[in-house]
Write a protein that holds these residues in place. Structure first.
Motif, PDB file in Angstrom:
ATOM      1  N   ARG A  46       0.850  -1.202   0.000  1.00  0.00           N
ATOM      2  CA  ARG A  46       0.000   0.000   0.000  1.00  0.00           C
ATOM      3  C   ARG A  46       0.879   1.243   0.000  1.00  0.00           C
ATOM      4  O   ARG A  46       1.779   1.385   0.826  1.00  0.00           O
ATOM      5  CB  ARG A  46      -0.896   0.013   1.238  1.00  0.00           C
ATOM      6  CG  ARG A  46      -1.885   1.165   1.280  1.00  0.00           C
ATOM      7  CD  ARG A  46      -2.679   1.108   2.565  1.00  0.00           C
ATOM      8  NE  ARG A  46      -3.626   2.230   2.654  1.00  0.00           N
ATOM      9  CZ  ARG A  46      -4.311   2.546   3.748  1.00  0.00           C
ATOM     10  NH1 ARG A  46      -4.159   1.812   4.856  1.00  0.00           N
ATOM     11  NH2 ARG A  46      -5.131   3.572   3.745  1.00  0.00           N
ATOM     12  N   THR A  47       0.638   2.127  -0.966  1.00  0.00           N
ATOM     13  CA  THR A  47       1.425   3.353  -1.086  1.00  0.00           C
ATOM     14  C   THR A  47       1.357   4.162   0.204  1.00  0.00           C
ATOM     15  O   THR A  47       0.281   4.339   0.801  1.00  0.00           O
ATOM     16  CB  THR A  47       0.913   4.203  -2.265  1.00  0.00           C
ATOM     17  OG1 THR A  47       1.068   3.437  -3.466  1.00  0.00           O
ATOM     18  CG2 THR A  47       1.676   5.507  -2.379  1.00  0.00           C
ATOM     19  N   VAL A  48       2.510   4.670   0.635  1.00  0.00           N
ATOM     20  CA  VAL A  48       2.623   5.422   1.888  1.00  0.00           C
ATOM     21  C   VAL A  48       2.938   6.886   1.586  1.00  0.00           C
ATOM     22  O   VAL A  48       3.769   7.186   0.715  1.00  0.00           O
ATOM     23  CB  VAL A  48       3.729   4.832   2.787  1.00  0.00           C
ATOM     24  CG1 VAL A  48       3.941   5.713   4.031  1.00  0.00           C
ATOM     25  CG2 VAL A  48       3.371   3.410   3.194  1.00  0.00           C
ATOM     26  N   ILE A  49       2.273   7.787   2.304  1.00  0.00           N
ATOM     27  CA  ILE A  49       2.568   9.224   2.232  1.00  0.00           C
ATOM     28  C   ILE A  49       3.093   9.633   3.594  1.00  0.00           C
ATOM     29  O   ILE A  49       2.335   9.739   4.567  1.00  0.00           O
ATOM     30  CB  ILE A  49       1.312  10.039   1.860  1.00  0.00           C
ATOM     31  CG1 ILE A  49       0.780   9.598   0.500  1.00  0.00           C
ATOM     32  CG2 ILE A  49       1.623  11.532   1.865  1.00  0.00           C
ATOM     33  CD1 ILE A  49      -0.553  10.226   0.129  1.00  0.00           C
ATOM     34  N   ALA A  50       4.398   9.827   3.700  1.00  0.00           N
ATOM     35  CA  ALA A  50       5.027  10.229   4.961  1.00  0.00           C
ATOM     36  C   ALA A  50       5.178  11.743   4.965  1.00  0.00           C
ATOM     37  O   ALA A  50       5.654  12.334   3.991  1.00  0.00           O
ATOM     38  CB  ALA A  50       6.383   9.551   5.115  1.00  0.00           C
ATOM     39  N   TYR A  51       4.803  12.373   6.094  1.00  0.00           N
ATOM     40  CA  TYR A  51       4.785  13.833   6.141  1.00  0.00           C
ATOM     41  C   TYR A  51       5.056  14.347   7.548  1.00  0.00           C
ATOM     42  O   TYR A  51       4.815  13.651   8.547  1.00  0.00           O
ATOM     43  CB  TYR A  51       3.426  14.349   5.671  1.00  0.00           C
ATOM     44  CG  TYR A  51       2.296  13.996   6.628  1.00  0.00           C
ATOM     45  CD1 TYR A  51       1.834  14.914   7.575  1.00  0.00           C
ATOM     46  CD2 TYR A  51       1.704  12.735   6.603  1.00  0.00           C
ATOM     47  CE1 TYR A  51       0.827  14.579   8.466  1.00  0.00           C
ATOM     48  CE2 TYR A  51       0.692  12.393   7.489  1.00  0.00           C
ATOM     49  CZ  TYR A  51       0.247  13.322   8.413  1.00  0.00           C
ATOM     50  OH  TYR A  51      -0.750  12.997   9.298  1.00  0.00           O
ATOM     51  N   ASP A  52       5.568  15.535   7.622  1.00  0.00           N
ATOM     52  CA  ASP A  52       5.737  16.238   8.891  1.00  0.00           C
ATOM     53  C   ASP A  52       4.372  16.783   9.315  1.00  0.00           C
ATOM     54  O   ASP A  52       3.682  17.405   8.490  1.00  0.00           O
ATOM     55  CB  ASP A  52       6.731  17.391   8.713  1.00  0.00           C
ATOM     56  CG  ASP A  52       7.157  18.017  10.034  1.00  0.00           C
ATOM     57  OD1 ASP A  52       6.257  18.353  10.834  1.00  0.00           O
ATOM     58  OD2 ASP A  52       8.369  18.195  10.245  1.00  0.00           O
TER      59      ASP A  52
ATOM     60  N   ARG B 202       3.496  19.307  10.717  1.00  0.00           N
ATOM     61  CA  ARG B 202       3.351  20.744  10.476  1.00  0.00           C
ATOM     62  C   ARG B 202       2.870  21.028   9.057  1.00  0.00           C
ATOM     63  O   ARG B 202       2.390  22.133   8.769  1.00  0.00           O
ATOM     64  CB  ARG B 202       4.677  21.455  10.733  1.00  0.00           C
ATOM     65  CG  ARG B 202       5.142  21.437  12.187  1.00  0.00           C
ATOM     66  CD  ARG B 202       6.521  22.072  12.312  1.00  0.00           C
ATOM     67  NE  ARG B 202       7.530  21.297  11.580  1.00  0.00           N
ATOM     68  CZ  ARG B 202       8.796  21.697  11.402  1.00  0.00           C
ATOM     69  NH1 ARG B 202       9.186  22.872  11.888  1.00  0.00           N
ATOM     70  NH2 ARG B 202       9.654  20.934  10.750  1.00  0.00           N
ATOM     71  N   TRP B 203       2.991  20.065   8.154  1.00  0.00           N
ATOM     72  CA  TRP B 203       2.556  20.225   6.762  1.00  0.00           C
ATOM     73  C   TRP B 203       1.454  19.223   6.439  1.00  0.00           C
ATOM     74  O   TRP B 203       1.409  18.650   5.367  1.00  0.00           O
ATOM     75  CB  TRP B 203       3.750  20.046   5.820  1.00  0.00           C
ATOM     76  CG  TRP B 203       4.620  21.269   5.738  1.00  0.00           C
ATOM     77  CD1 TRP B 203       4.473  22.331   4.895  1.00  0.00           C
ATOM     78  CD2 TRP B 203       5.759  21.564   6.543  1.00  0.00           C
ATOM     79  NE1 TRP B 203       5.444  23.269   5.125  1.00  0.00           N
ATOM     80  CE2 TRP B 203       6.257  22.825   6.133  1.00  0.00           C
ATOM     81  CE3 TRP B 203       6.428  20.902   7.574  1.00  0.00           C
ATOM     82  CZ2 TRP B 203       7.373  23.420   6.717  1.00  0.00           C
ATOM     83  CZ3 TRP B 203       7.538  21.486   8.167  1.00  0.00           C
ATOM     84  CH2 TRP B 203       8.001  22.731   7.734  1.00  0.00           C
ATOM     85  N   ASP B 204       0.538  19.033   7.385  1.00  0.00           N
ATOM     86  CA  ASP B 204      -0.519  18.041   7.199  1.00  0.00           C
ATOM     87  C   ASP B 204      -1.469  18.413   6.071  1.00  0.00           C
ATOM     88  O   ASP B 204      -1.997  17.542   5.375  1.00  0.00           O
ATOM     89  CB  ASP B 204      -1.289  17.829   8.498  1.00  0.00           C
ATOM     90  CG  ASP B 204      -1.979  19.087   8.989  1.00  0.00           C
ATOM     91  OD1 ASP B 204      -1.365  20.171   8.917  1.00  0.00           O
ATOM     92  OD2 ASP B 204      -3.129  19.006   9.439  1.00  0.00           O
ATOM     93  N   ARG B 205      -1.715  19.711   5.843  1.00  0.00           N
ATOM     94  CA  ARG B 205      -2.608  20.111   4.753  1.00  0.00           C
ATOM     95  C   ARG B 205      -2.003  19.754   3.402  1.00  0.00           C
ATOM     96  O   ARG B 205      -2.693  19.327   2.483  1.00  0.00           O
ATOM     97  CB  ARG B 205      -2.904  21.611   4.836  1.00  0.00           C
ATOM     98  CG  ARG B 205      -3.726  21.992   6.055  1.00  0.00           C
ATOM     99  CD  ARG B 205      -3.740  23.481   6.313  1.00  0.00           C
ATOM    100  NE  ARG B 205      -4.343  24.230   5.229  1.00  0.00           N
ATOM    101  CZ  ARG B 205      -3.702  25.175   4.527  1.00  0.00           C
ATOM    102  NH1 ARG B 205      -2.433  25.475   4.797  1.00  0.00           N
ATOM    103  NH2 ARG B 205      -4.327  25.825   3.565  1.00  0.00           N
TER     104      ARG B 205
ATOM    105  N   GLN C  98      10.318  15.727   9.744  1.00  0.00           N
ATOM    106  CA  GLN C  98      10.677  15.394   8.356  1.00  0.00           C
ATOM    107  C   GLN C  98      10.889  16.640   7.503  1.00  0.00           C
ATOM    108  O   GLN C  98      11.654  16.618   6.537  1.00  0.00           O
ATOM    109  CB  GLN C  98       9.581  14.509   7.738  1.00  0.00           C
ATOM    110  CG  GLN C  98       9.832  14.151   6.277  1.00  0.00           C
ATOM    111  CD  GLN C  98       8.826  13.133   5.747  1.00  0.00           C
ATOM    112  OE1 GLN C  98       8.808  11.990   6.203  1.00  0.00           O
ATOM    113  NE2 GLN C  98       7.995  13.546   4.793  1.00  0.00           N
ATOM    114  N   GLY C  99      10.210  17.737   7.827  1.00  0.00           N
ATOM    115  CA  GLY C  99      10.339  18.948   7.039  1.00  0.00           C
ATOM    116  C   GLY C  99       9.209  19.078   6.029  1.00  0.00           C
ATOM    117  O   GLY C  99       8.282  18.265   5.988  1.00  0.00           O
TER     118      GLY C  99
END
Length: 465
Positions: free
Chosen positions: A394-400, A402-405, A425-426
């Motif tokens: 399953r494709t993963v979207i990793a994010y900080d 602070r940049w959830d939008r 993560q930035g």
């Protein structure tokens, strides 16, 4: 709000309805003379120009509706919404320009219509022109500011707006983010909603959804108008004489218009615009130079960008499209068959930085995902890498966080992906392509302003199919 009484009546007047239903529908219109004794008016151009005005009249609203939709208090007897609408001479395009109600304006010399007292020219906010001199002074002021000659004046109040939307069976609105405004009582979760008349009034009146205030409200009004056109042309109203008469009678029962606007004009325009769709309409707001221009005795006003505004109104006078032409389509012409609308998102994909990794053993998958995301508008690195694991399903979207939008915008383009928060993560969003990857779904910002004047066409802002 006002284009609801202009464009919707124009399109409703066509098709199978004809003269029989139209006859007599304009007898209930309250007439005004906005052009009385006007001199030194701008030269007429090509096409037809409407000044569409929404007032805050609420006299006919029930106490229950006032409580439910937060319509208490005294009306200001001023214009709540002001739109300049240009119908092109070839009947292929409607250009709608929103004029901020707090725009810095200079009223020309005039007499008080009640007391007869003479007033010298003086600065005001644009919506005060109606309070000081009614439709006549409003038209004079707008013509002085835009140098666009107004052909017809149309005015609607809160009651007419609500009843008309209800008569149409509601209007479908979609939003990529939650909309909450305690002042109007608006509460919408992300997704698609069919708004009743009262809910629609909350939607177009809300100014405290975000920091954009009145400018953000104008964007929502434009989206609503585009949805209204879609509903009128595709919701069965046009081809149903009973529904048409119900909607038209409801609207015309409380509209105010100049004496030359009637059923014959509506029918003639409607027959010429049988193919009118949301893609035939384009929406712009006057370019702003200073959103908080202080004026002694008035407060903060909205100052137009004089040069850009002049270019915008010159385009209207010369009957030129405002929106940039799209590939494969002549300027100003609607698409023969509109493609499915992209998914609306909160953050424009151009503002989202993305790094793609291939989490599988499928050769070239990372490159395909990177290219597809870039084609949709994302700011990808262009250098996809191999992931640490090679068995990601399953494709993963990793994010900080602070940049959830931004991460939610990527998730909309990759439906079914797993969102995974990674502190620190930035700003770059990491996409680890899994074996479930099928395609990238096109996305667009909810307010996708484009071109020299920040114009959107109606099909870009209505809900997808």
């Amino acid at each position: 709000m006002r284009i609801a009484a202009g464009v919707s009546l124009v399109v409703l007047g066509s098709g199978a309805v004809g003269h029989a239903v139209m006859t007599g529908l304009d007898t209930g219109i309250e007439r005004v003379d906005p052009f009385k004794d006007m001199k030194n008016r701008p030269q007429a151009g090509h096409g037809v120009n409407f000044l569409l005005v929404g007032t805050d009249g609420r006299d006919k609203i029930t106490p229950e509706e006032k409580r439910e939709y937060r319509l208490g208090g005294e009306p200001c007897h001023c214009t709540d919404t002001i739109m300049l609408v240009h119908l092109s001479a070839d009947q292929q395009r409607a250009s709608v320009v929103s004029l901020p109600r707090d725009s810095y304006a200079e009223l020309p010399a005039h007499q008080d219509p009640v007391t007869g007292k003479a007033h010298r020219p003086h600065p005001v906010k644009l919506n005060a022109a109606y309070a000081e001199g009614g439709p006549n002074l409003t038209v004079r002021t707008v013509e002085n500011m835009t140098r666009v000659k107004i052909d017809h004046y149309l005015e609607v109040d809160f009651t007419s707006f609500m009843r008309t939307v209800d008569a149409m069976g509601g209007v479908e609105i979609c939003t990529a983010k939650a909309l909450h405004d305690q002042n109007t009582g608006l509460h919408l979760l992300p997704g698609t909603h069919r708004l009743t008349g009262g809910q629609a009034l909350q939607y177009v009146r809300s100014r405290h959804v975000d920091g954009a205030a009145d400018l953000g409200r104008m964007q929502r009004q434009q989206r609503f108008v585009a949805a209204l056109i879609k509903q009128a042309t595709g919701g069965g109203v046009l081809l149903n004489p009973v529904k048409f008469k119900e909607v038209s009678s409801t609207l015309l029962g409380s509209v105010r218009a100049d004496k030359d606007f009637g059923s014959e004009q509506m029918l003639a325009l409607g027959q010429a615009m049988r193919g009118f769709t949301p893609s035939s309409s384009e929406f712009a707001s006057v370019p702003i130079g200073d959103a908080s221009y202080p004026v002694k005795g008035i407060g903060s006003t909205v100052k137009w960008d004089d040069q850009k505004a002049a270019q915008l109104f010159e385009s209207l006078r010369e009957d030129r499209p405002l929106a940039p032409p799209r590939p494969g389509r002549p300027a100003g012409r609607p698409a023969a068959a509109a493609a499915p609308s992209p998914v609306p998102v909160d953050v424009p994909p151009q503002q989202v930085r993305v790094q793609v990794e291939n989490g599988t053993r499928i050769d070239g998958l990372g490159g395909r995902v990177d290219s597809a995301l870039r084609a949709t508008g994302f700011d990808t690195t262009g250098t996809p890498a191999s992931g640490a694991g090679r068995d990601v399903r399953r494709t993963v979207i990793a994010y900080d966080p602070r940049w959830d939008r931004s991460a939610r915008t990527v998730a909309a383009a990759l439906p079914g992906s797993e969102l995974r928060a990674v502190a620190g993560q930035g700003r770059t969003v990491l996409v680890i392509a899994g074996s479930d990857y099928a395609k990238v779904v096109p996305v667009r910002a909810e307010d996708p302003y484009q071109g020299e004047f920040g114009v959107v066409t109606g099909d870009q802002v209505v809900c997808g199919k």
